[in-house]
Design an enzyme around this catalytic site. Structure first.
Site, PDB file in Angstrom:
ATOM      1  N   GLU A 264       8.015  -1.633  -2.094  1.00 48.13           N
ATOM      2  CA  GLU A 264       9.447  -1.651  -2.385  1.00 48.13           C
ATOM      3  C   GLU A 264       9.825  -0.650  -3.494  1.00 48.13           C
ATOM      4  O   GLU A 264      10.932  -0.088  -3.484  1.00 48.13           O
ATOM      5  CB  GLU A 264       9.837  -3.094  -2.755  1.00 48.13           C
ATOM      6  CG  GLU A 264      11.309  -3.362  -2.934  1.00 48.13           C
ATOM      7  CD  GLU A 264      12.176  -2.869  -1.779  1.00 48.13           C
ATOM      8  OE1 GLU A 264      11.742  -2.957  -0.614  1.00 48.13           O
ATOM      9  OE2 GLU A 264      13.293  -2.385  -2.058  1.00 48.13           O
TER      10      GLU A 264
ATOM     11  N   HIS B  71       8.581   2.380  -4.007  1.00 47.59           N
ATOM     12  CA  HIS B  71       8.784   3.693  -3.377  1.00 47.59           C
ATOM     13  C   HIS B  71      10.074   3.698  -2.558  1.00 47.59           C
ATOM     14  O   HIS B  71      10.820   4.684  -2.562  1.00 47.59           O
ATOM     15  CB  HIS B  71       7.637   4.015  -2.411  1.00 47.59           C
ATOM     16  CG  HIS B  71       6.284   4.103  -3.044  1.00 47.59           C
ATOM     17  ND1 HIS B  71       5.305   3.178  -2.835  1.00 47.59           N
ATOM     18  CD2 HIS B  71       5.753   5.038  -3.874  1.00 47.59           C
ATOM     19  CE1 HIS B  71       4.216   3.522  -3.499  1.00 47.59           C
ATOM     20  NE2 HIS B  71       4.459   4.641  -4.141  1.00 47.59           N
TER      21      HIS B  71
END
Ligand code: PAF
Length: 279
Positions: free
Chosen positions: A36, A38
């Site tokens: 999440e 990234h």
């Protein structure tokens, strides 16, 4: 599914067409094994740019531990599927030979900010990061590049690099994304057993408690010593460092006028976790 491009020449012709049409290009450099954290970078790039490239390249030159490089998860198909949900325009996933062709001998080395903390613990790491990031900036020709604050020192190194070399890219630092219990999201978290995963957020909790004590006027050294002891009591086997530093230079600083950052690295169950918070 998001298109995956492996060759720099193909990416270049795509980007040149976008730029010729006056489009703003954003890049999110990653080593894959996306989570999440990234995806939040990619979403921000999506909001701010016309075109978004996510690069996925497990960069061998920034690993000073061959075992770590070998164990690093490589999940290109799953990563591309996650990025389709953002969506990004292109995944650039070059091979090692594409980035480091035969005869490659150049190394980018940022002085000062890359030397303490991670620089001391992982010799050569930031040279590897600076070299590959310079190449990725050149290959993607992005106007804006998005990095997580979770790797705070890396963000300072890349910002310094872009300024020092007049690279035509705006480096954008984005907030660390945390699990509900405070653990900073990291690809390494998936290597933790359930009990270690349950204890891992205590690193962030100890740092937060120390930062509060310091803000309340407690002596800094004592607050940091207490944080280190709390982390060890929580089941971490080793604290490499918990340090209060100038947020930009990463040098020790007593100057109350300058923003400061608390940074830490600690080992739990053979996994090295890092974190940082403002103080
Ligand atoms: O933060 C990372 O994932 C890497 O260090 C980066 C910036 C993609 C360079 O390999």
């Amino acid at each position: 599914m998001t298109e995956i491009i492996h060759a720099a020449a193909e990416l270049r012709s795509r980007v040149r067409a976008w730029r010729a049409a006056g489009e703003m290009v954003g890049v999110v450099p990653t080593m894959g094994a996306l989570h999440e954290g990234h995806l939040s970078l990619a979403r921000r790039a999506r909001r701010e740019c016309d075109r978004v490239i996510t690069t996925i390249f497990v960069n061998p030159t920034q690993f000073n531990n061959p075992d770590d490089l070998q164990k690093y998860p490589r999940t290109l198909e799953a990563d591309a599927a996650l990025l389709s949900g953002v969506p990004v325009d292109v995944v650039f996933a070059p091979s090692v030979d594409e980035i480091y062709p035969e005869g490659f001998v150049t190394r980018v080395s940022v002085g000062g900010v890359s030397e303490p903390l991670e620089g001391q613990m992982r010799p050569g790491h930031f040279d590897g990061v600076a070299t590959v990031v310079t190449k990725l900036f050149g290959m993607t020709e992005a106007h804006r590049a998005y990095f997580g604050q979770k790797d705070w020192q890396q963000l300072q190194v890349v910002s310094r690099l872009a300024r020092d070399l007049n690279l035509p890219v705006a480096v954008v630092g984005c907030e660390t994304v945390r699990e509900a219990d405070g653990l900073a999201m990291s690809s390494r978290n998936r290597r933790l057993s359930a009990p270690a995963r349950a204890n891992a957020p205590r690193l962030h909790a100890a740092m937060t408690a120390a930062a509060e004590e310091i803000r309340a006027g407690q002596p800094e050294r004592q607050a940091i010593r207490d944080a280190g002891a709390a982390v060890l009591r929580a089941g971490f086997e080793r604290v490499e460092y918990i340090e209060l530093r100038d947020a930009e230079t990463l040098l020790t600083s007593e100057d109350p006028g300058r923003p400061r950052r608390m940074l830490a690295a600690a080992w739990i169950e053979g996994v090295r976790l890092i974190d940082n918070i403002p103080v």
